[in-house]
Design an enzyme around this catalytic site. Structure first.
Site, PDB file in Angstrom:
ATOM      1  CD  GLU A 143      39.202  46.659  46.241  1.00  0.00           C
ATOM      2  OE1 GLU A 143      38.946  47.252  45.184  1.00  0.00           O
ATOM      3  OE2 GLU A 143      38.909  45.458  46.438  1.00  0.00           O
ATOM      4  CD  GLU A 240      36.949  44.603  40.907  1.00  0.00           C
ATOM      5  OE1 GLU A 240      36.950  43.499  41.490  1.00  0.00           O
ATOM      6  OE2 GLU A 240      37.188  45.679  41.497  1.00  0.00           O
TER       7      GLU A 240
END
Length: 258
Positions: A143, A240
């Site tokens: 990521e 998130e």
């Protein structure tokens, strides 16, 4: 239709962690993700998933010493043995929890440290991780993270992450596309989603810039959800974000997509 997973690290903080599974299920979520499961046994977490009929979408491999500010070890020279052990630990949990995506964090690079050396270590560690995960049918994801939230993070851009995946060449290595991080670093999300979708393994969302609910801030998420759906993405979209107040009270944005 997009499918959403509640991130139990950031959401439902008004509940003790084991109780967040039930809270997410009551609100209509069918999947969950979180950063790290290691304070609990895999069996305890599996019981929560089964009891509330939830799918585990994703979690992270151990990141080093989080309390002391470490944010992953995959690119850190001299930590290769520790990284391998962290992957083995995470895969043990994944076999029980049933998720098929595992995020390994790259880690921090200080000013003046040799970037090429970190990249070399990163590639070798990702090769180990993908080889270890392949037998279980698990995909490793990496990521890009913005350096406003995590100053010094090694991986920041989508194109760099895609290039690393191509260089490693493993079929089970993909990019975790966090819309929040991408908007802060690069913007132009729709173009990047169209460009990179074949190698995007997981997507996450949050409002920008405060990282609250996705209906707050500068991104047009209904448009992005429809685009993601039209591009054939079949994975979970991880929520998130940090709710502004009570988690359940802030889920009005989710209702049209349930």
């Amino acid at each position: 239709m997009p499918r959403f997973a509640a991130n139990l690290t950031m959401m439902y903080n008004e509940h003790a962690f084991p109780d967040r599974f039930a809270a997410a299920a009551r609100d209509g979520f069918q999947a969950v993700e979180f950063l790290f499961p290691y304070e609990f046994s895999a069996a305890e977490l599996k019981t929560q998933l089964d009891e509330h009929r939830l799918t585990q979408a994703l979690f992270n491999a151990p990141p080093g010493d989080w309390a002391k500010g470490e944010r992953g070890i995959a690119s850190l020279p001299g930590r290769e043995d520790e990284f391998r052990r962290s992957v083995d630990t995470a895969l043990g949990y994944a076999r029980v929890l049933g998720n098929r995506k595992l995020h390994v964090m790259a880690g921090l690079i200080a000013p003046g440290q040799p970037r090429e050396r970190h990249r070399e270590v990163y590639l070798k560690n990702l090769t180990y991780a993908t080889n270890a995960a392949q037998a279980d049918g698990i995909t490793i994801v990496i990521e890009p993270i913005n350096t406003r939230d995590i100053p010094g993070f090694f991986l920041n851009r989508q194109d760099d992450a895609q290039a690393i995946c191509a260089e490693v060449g493993a079929p089970n290595l993909q990019v975790q596309f966090d819309c929040y991080h991408c908007q802060i670093v690069e913007g132009d999300l729709a173009v990047k989603l169209k460009r990179d979708m074949p190698r995007i393994g997981h997507i996450q969302i949050a409002g920008v810039p405060e990282r609250h609910e996705p209906d707050i801030g500068e991104l047009n998420y209904p448009y992005l959800f429809e685009l993601i759906d039209s591009l054939g993405y079949e994975g979970w979209i991880g929520c998130e974000y940090r709710p502004r107040a009570g988690t359940s009270d802030g889920l009005g944005w989710l209702k049209p997509w349930l």
